[in-house]
Structure formats: C-alpha cells, structure tokens
Design a protein around this motif. Structure first.
Motif, PDB file in Angstrom:
ATOM      1  N   SER A   1      -1.881 -19.492   3.209  1.00 55.50           N
ATOM      2  CA  SER A   1      -2.942 -18.583   2.785  1.00 55.50           C
ATOM      3  C   SER A   1      -2.875 -17.372   3.708  1.00 55.50           C
ATOM      4  N   PRO A   2      -3.545 -16.266   3.371  1.00 55.74           N
ATOM      5  CA  PRO A   2      -3.557 -15.133   4.299  1.00 55.74           C
ATOM      6  C   PRO A   2      -4.130 -15.478   5.669  1.00 55.74           C
TER       7      PRO A   2
ATOM      8  N   TYR B   1     -11.715 -14.536  -2.864  1.00 52.14           N
ATOM      9  CA  TYR B   1     -12.048 -13.141  -3.135  1.00 52.14           C
ATOM     10  C   TYR B   1     -10.946 -12.255  -2.565  1.00 52.14           C
ATOM     11  N   LEU B   2     -10.301 -11.484  -3.434  1.00 51.17           N
ATOM     12  CA  LEU B   2      -9.193 -10.632  -3.017  1.00 51.17           C
ATOM     13  C   LEU B   2      -9.692  -9.252  -2.606  1.00 51.17           C
ATOM     14  N   ARG B   3      -9.390  -8.866  -1.390  1.00 50.21           N
ATOM     15  CA  ARG B   3      -9.669  -7.530  -0.868  1.00 50.21           C
ATOM     16  C   ARG B   3      -8.323  -6.821  -0.719  1.00 50.21           C
ATOM     17  N   MET B   4      -7.967  -6.048  -1.728  1.00 54.09           N
ATOM     18  CA  MET B   4      -6.624  -5.469  -1.764  1.00 54.09           C
ATOM     19  C   MET B   4      -6.657  -3.963  -1.543  1.00 54.09           C
ATOM     20  N   VAL B   5      -5.489  -3.453  -1.185  1.00 53.87           N
ATOM     21  CA  VAL B   5      -5.307  -2.016  -1.056  1.00 53.87           C
ATOM     22  C   VAL B   5      -4.099  -1.618  -1.896  1.00 53.87           C
TER      23      VAL B   5
ATOM     24  N   LEU C   1       1.172  -5.278   8.891  1.00 56.74           N
ATOM     25  CA  LEU C   1       0.225  -5.441   9.997  1.00 56.74           C
ATOM     26  C   LEU C   1      -0.964  -4.499   9.853  1.00 56.74           C
ATOM     27  N   LEU C   2      -0.694  -3.256   9.490  1.00 56.63           N
ATOM     28  CA  LEU C   2      -1.780  -2.291   9.339  1.00 56.63           C
ATOM     29  C   LEU C   2      -2.704  -2.679   8.187  1.00 56.63           C
ATOM     30  N   ILE C   3      -2.140  -3.170   7.087  1.00 57.64           N
ATOM     31  CA  ILE C   3      -2.974  -3.606   5.967  1.00 57.64           C
ATOM     32  C   ILE C   3      -3.914  -4.713   6.415  1.00 57.64           C
ATOM     33  N   LYS C   4      -3.391  -5.663   7.160  1.00 62.29           N
ATOM     34  CA  LYS C   4      -4.225  -6.767   7.624  1.00 62.29           C
ATOM     35  C   LYS C   4      -5.245  -6.292   8.658  1.00 62.29           C
ATOM     36  N   ARG C   5      -4.864  -5.377   9.511  1.00 62.08           N
ATOM     37  CA  ARG C   5      -5.801  -4.875  10.516  1.00 62.08           C
ATOM     38  C   ARG C   5      -6.923  -4.056   9.888  1.00 62.08           C
ATOM     39  N   LEU C   6      -6.663  -3.497   8.710  1.00 63.41           N
ATOM     40  CA  LEU C   6      -7.707  -2.770   7.990  1.00 63.41           C
ATOM     41  C   LEU C   6      -8.665  -3.706   7.254  1.00 63.41           C
TER      42      LEU C   6
ATOM     43  N   PHE D   1      -7.879  -6.057   4.894  1.00 62.73           N
ATOM     44  CA  PHE D   1      -7.468  -6.499   3.566  1.00 62.73           C
ATOM     45  C   PHE D   1      -6.731  -7.831   3.659  1.00 62.73           C
ATOM     46  N   ASN D   2      -6.850  -8.632   2.620  1.00 63.68           N
ATOM     47  CA  ASN D   2      -6.063  -9.856   2.533  1.00 63.68           C
ATOM     48  C   ASN D   2      -5.023  -9.794   1.420  1.00 63.68           C
ATOM     49  N   GLY D   3      -4.881  -8.622   0.803  1.00 58.40           N
ATOM     50  CA  GLY D   3      -3.909  -8.471  -0.268  1.00 58.40           C
ATOM     51  C   GLY D   3      -3.516  -7.023  -0.465  1.00 58.40           C
TER      52      GLY D   3
END
Length: 664
Positions: free
Chosen positions: A251-252, A299-303, A326-331, A333-335
């Motif tokens: 999982s994320p 719940y998907l939090r995507m960018v 890494l930046l996506i996760k640090r912001l 988001f999980n997707g």
C-alpha cells in the motif's frame, strides 16, 4: 545506470545511450540508410527538440535518422546457443531498424517498447545500428498525448518529442530465455500467480522460481517446462489475522515488495537464463460507491503529473523520476495520474518501491477514423501488457476528455470505440478498474470521473457535498459545458472522483517583454502565500465532500504555458511543503499514525525497512529521503550522477542516527 526494465532484469547488458550520429530529414527525402548524410550528433535518448539532446531544434520534421557503431565487449558476443537482443524503450512514431546494413524490424507506436533479436546480423564483434524514426507532426489520428501540432507550444500543449526518446540497450541471453513476465496476486486465497513466456524451451527444460519477503524464503519451486508458457500458482503461508497480514501487503503507507528469482535450466541442470523480478500482495476493487484497496475503502489523494522537464521534455533520469515520486509523497498525495503519457517503467518502479498509487493513461489521438481505432488499440494493448505487473498501477485510463472521439454525442462509432477500449482493457486485465472516458461524456466505466475547475469552494460543496447533490450534478450540471455521463450510462452506484480540479497559477503582476502574460492557470494567485491560502480552501472543501472517493489536483509542476503547478518546472515548491501537505491530507489524517512521516509511511514499515535505505537526499533546510529497493542495487556504472538542484548526496555512513542531520 539502472536496468531499464525493472521487472525483468538481467546482468549481461549494456546501455547504448549517449552520442549517436544523426540527420534531421524534415521532408522525408531519404529511404536508404546508405544515402543518408549523417551530419550531426545527438545525445540519445533525448529527442532533438530538447536542449539535452545537443540539437534543440523544434522545427517540423517527418524523419530523424540515427546511427551508432560499437565494438561488443567479448562478454557480450553471443555464443552458439546465445542471442543478442536489442531493446528500444520508445521511438516516435514508426521505427525502422537496420543492423549491420540489413533491415531488421519495423515497429509502429510512439510510446510502447519493442525488441529485436540481432544475432543473425552479427559478423564478429562489430555492431552498427541505424534507426529511421518517422512521425508526421500534423497527423491527428495516432496517439500523441500532449505533443503540439503548432510550431510553438500553446495553451495546454507542449513541444513535440521526435525520434528515440527512451533508453536503447542490448543484452545477451541464452537461446532459451524468458521473454515476458506477468504477476497476479490473489489476496483472498493468499496466492501469487506467475505467467511467463519462454522462447525456445529445451527438451526436458526446468524452471526454478524463488520468492522472498526480505530475508525470508517463501517459495522455492521447481517444475518441468512442457511448452513456451509457464503458469504457476504459489500458495503463501497465510499469517491469518489482519495485523499480521498487513506486514506482507503493498500500500502507499506500507509498500512491501516480494523479491523474485526465475531460472531456466536445461534437462541436465545447466543454467540457461536467470531473471530478477519482484511482485506484491495487493488487491484493487470497486465495492458499491467506494474504491477499495486491500479489501478496505481507500480515499485517493492524487495529483496530475504531466511528466515533462525543462531541458529534456518527456525524458528523465532515474534520479529525477525518483525525486518526483518523493516530492509527490511529501506534498501529502498517495497517488498520481500520469497525464497523457506512458511513463518510463523506472518511474513505475519508484512508485512501487516508495508507495504511490498510479492511474496509467493512454496518450490520446485527436481525430477519429479507422486509423485511430487500429493504432490506438494496438499501442494501448502493448502498454497495458508492459505495465500490468506493477502493483502501483491501480486503474487504467484509455480515454481522456473525448480526445480522439470528439463527436461522442453524435457518432455511434465513437461511442462504440470508447466502449471497445474499456472492454478490451478489462479483458487484458480484470484485476483493476477501468475509466471509460475521464472527465466527461462517459458511456461506460467502473469509476465516474469529473473534471471541474470551479474555483469557489462553496460551489464545489454544493455540487459534491452529499449523494443527492452528486446525483443532481451528474444529471444536470455541466462543469465544462459537457454532459458527464451519456448513452444510458448513469454512473449510479459507482465511485465518484473529481479527477481534475484546482489549477491555481502563481503569477506575478508583470508581463513579459512581448507584452503577453507569462503563462496561465484556471485562476491566479499573486504569490506563494495567496496560493497556499487558496489551496487550503479548495482542499478543505473537497474533504467535506463525503460522497467522493478521491480527487486529482491539477497539477504537480508548471509545464510550459501552464503555470498551475504546486512546484515550478525546476521542482521548487511555491509554498511551504509541510503546509501544502497538511492541506492535501485533510483532517482525517489525524486518525492514523502514518501522517507523522513526511513520506506517508507507516511507522512499523519504516522500522522494518530501516537498514535498506542506503542513500538519502537532503534539501537545504528540509529532510527528504531516497529509498532503494534491495533487489535493484547494482554497482554504479561510470561517474556519479549530478545531484538534483538544491540537494546533496550523502551515504548512510554519515554521522548521526540514519544520517538525518539537516544541512546547515
């Protein structure tokens, strides 16, 4: 450099990236390689439109020619029962390849990989490869994604990417070797299935398969090969209770992978082929109005991620791809929804390793015809087969915003084409949901996806705040003056996603020297402080919309004229990253302990993974890590890569526990 195909790795390989002789054949005048005047050098895999290629020519052209001479190292020269394979990650659009003066292969599809066995063309250790890459920049009936048909990027379209734009490499294999792998997890039965295609199976040949969870050997299987297709189901030791099972599953928050080794041996036990791979225990489904990961609503939090870089366009190094994840996760988001691009498999690898859900999307054609039907379907099949074993991929998006099917409301054939893509994708992979047409005018789909760039948080709550409002919105509201669902498809009882929204640009009041605004967004903030405030308001509204199963914010980075990124095109945050992440995660994040980790990882998983983190990236004033999956560790080839801007590389031997000391 890391092996370009992460899920089917071997040791005997060599990258052909670097300087190639080239010729820009704008009018497609040349057909025979012997007549081509190679007059320049290009750095593969960067396209000629990119600065990194050394050419940086964005003119219109029909063909690009490439030529590369090399002498094979003795260890790479194939023996009597060996083969030399030449791999292309992607060539846009029609590739024709000659090897040592002889025509070898033609491939159509600008985003999908292909391979040719060049053994028959070898004469000693010399190897000459010539590639003709043909692409009509005005052709609207083939998959092109965001590549502009005008001379300069305009609106939401970007510079073209011609020629070779993914890694080229060679590898030596035995005559009997694995050509393709497919992993499928069955969590309910606590099993993993392997389907492998094997070329030239020897009489009495044997396959050995090992699966490992960390240092624990889970499977050591030996079976007789009776044909070119190996299918095995491996029953894993089921720990039973959820708390124990959780340590096995991907999982994320806990991206646990299972390492795999596959060997092909002859009847007398001689090793013919050895492949390294990985898989994971992970299941994705739709249950009523919820998206479900590992049997639990998720719940998907995507960018939205366009996947472009200023100097190299659609091409990136493994370090750059890893940095983006890494930046996506640090912001927070999980997707991520990789938009109108089939991304480098190494990016999917980092999403697997670091834990990021991915919606994999087909680069669209723009016009509809029988050519569109043939080319899009064939290329999409190749891309699904390439990526189907990545646990990070949790949904397929074959069609976006009616691109390639502009008359869905009026042309029965176009409706049937969208439905055909949907059903074909389901036939290729029945383990993931498929979106019929992302954004609007959906005639089918396992999820209902809406693109709504309304900037007033109160209106977003009015449209999506409860089930009655969502039902009214699906039937009556047209956010982009388009119907959301069509042709008898109501979307009732399906998970609802706001799969594009936001798009706040951060623009100064000044204009460029030419008097034009320096880009655009769906709304404008004057500076990072205002951007953060607007982002917090939009996110707070979305988190109040309980019927939604997730969202996708537009977008990760500025990309050419689109200045609506949370990061600049150089990947610099426009506002404090911790504040952006808190808004992304929302108030429900406080229910879990993983929110304490800047990368969104569960504490128990971090504890288990501790010694497997050999390198860390530390940004000045912040802390961020780059994690490497143990199965991918390889001795570095050549000089160390340059550090991304604002980062320094430090080994784990640096002073202090886990080398977490911030850079002064």
């Amino acid at each position: 450099m890391e092996y370009p195909r992460p899920q089917l790795r071997r040791t005997a390989w060599r990258s052909l990236d670097g300087p190639w002789q080239a010729m820009l054949d704008d009018q497609a005048q040349h057909a025979d390689p012997a007549d081509v005047p190679f007059d320049r050098t290009i750095m593969v895999p960067y396209p000629p439109e990119a600065r990194a290629s050394g050419v940086h020519d964005r003119g219109f052209r029909r063909r690009v020619w490439y030529r590369r001479h090399l002498q094979l190292d003795p260890s790479m020269v194939p023996g009597q029962d060996e083969r030399l394979m030449l791999h292309f990650g992607a060539v846009n659009y029609r590739a024709r390849v000659w090897v040592n003066g002889r025509f070898a292969v033609e491939h159509r599809g600008g985003h999908s990989p292909f391979t040719v066995d060049v053994t028959r063309y070898l004469d000693g250790s010399g190897l000459e490869v010539v590639v003709q890459a043909e692409d009509d920049p005005q052709d609207m009936h083939k998959a092109r994604g965001k590549m502009d048909w005008e001379a300069e990027p305009h609106k939401i379209w970007y510079p073209r990417t011609s020629g070779i734009w993914r890694t080229v490499w060679i590898e030596k294999v035995a005559r009997a070797h694995v050509t393709q792998l497919r992993w499928t997890a069955d969590v309910a039965a606590w099993q993993i299935r392997l389907d492998a295609d094997i070329a030239h199976v020897p009489e009495g040949g044997i396959a050995n398969v090992k699966l490992k969870l960390g240092e624990r050997l889970l499977v050591d299987d030996r079976c007789l090969l009776t044909g070119p297709r190996l299918s095995r189901i491996f029953q894993l030791p089921d720990p039973g209770i959820d708390d124990a099972r959780a340590q096995w599953m991907w999982s994320p928050e806990s991206p646990q992978l299972i390492e795999a080794e596959i060997e092909i041996r002859s009847a007398d036990g001689a090793l013919l082929d050895a492949v390294q791979s990985y898989t994971a225990l992970r299941t994705v489904s739709v249950e009523g109005e919820r998206f479900v990961l590992n049997s639990r609503p998720y719940y998907l939090r995507m960018v939205l991620d366009q996947g472009y870089w200023p100097d190299s366009l659609m091409v990136a190094s493994s370090d750059q791809l890893r940095q983006d994840v890494l930046l996506i996760k640090r912001l927070g988001f999980n997707g991520a929804r990789k938009h109108q691009k089939s991304e480098d498999p190494r990016w999917l690898y980092w999403c697997d390793v670091l834990g990021l859900c991915v919606w994999a999307e087909m680069p669209s054609a723009y016009g509809f015809s029988s050519v569109t039907v043939h080319t899009v379907m064939e290329e999409w099949k190749e891309l699904v087969e390439r990526d189907v074993s990545h646990p990070c991929v949790v949904a397929w998006v074959p069609t976006n915003e009616s691109w390639g099917v502009p008359e869905l409301m009026n042309d029965r054939r176009q409706v049937d084409f969208v439905r055909a893509l949907y059903h074909m994708t389901r036939a290729l992979d029945g383990t993931r949901p498929v979106i019929g047409n992302d954004g609007w005018e959906a005639p089918c789909g396992d999820l209902v996806c809406v693109h709504d760039y309304e900037q007033d948080p109160a209106i977003l709550i009015e449209r999506y705040g409860n089930r009655e409002r969502v039902a009214y919105t699906l039937e009556h509201v047209q956010p982009d003056r388009r119907r959301i669902v069509i042709d008898g498809f109501t979307g009732a009882g399906k998970p609802i996603f706001l799969s594009e929204f936001g798009g706040i640009a951060c623009l100064p009041a000044a204009v460029s020297k030419e008097g034009a605004a320096p880009g655009w967004g769906y709304s404008t903030a004057r500076d990072g402080k205002e951007l953060l405030a607007r982002y917090q308001e939009l996110m707070a509204a979305l988190h109040r919309c309980r019927p939604l199963s997730g969202f996708c914010y537009t977008q990760l980075t500025d990309t050419f004229l689109e200045k609506n990124g949370l990061l600049t095109e150089d990947r610099v945050p426009k506002a404090p990253i911790e504040a952006l992440a808190a808004a992304t995660r929302g108030p429900d994040a406080m229910r879990y302990n993983w929110h304490l980790d800047p990368l969104g990882h569960d504490e128990r998983w971090r504890t288990r993974r501790g010694p497997d983190f050999p390198i860390e990236w530390t940004r000045v004033g912040e802390t961020a890590e780059v994690l490497t999956y143990p199965g991918e560790r390889q001795p570095p080839q050549g000089p160390a890569p340059a550090n991304p801007p604002g980062f320094e590389r430090r080994g784990r031997g640096a002073p202090g526990p886990r080398a977490r000391k911030k850079v002064a």
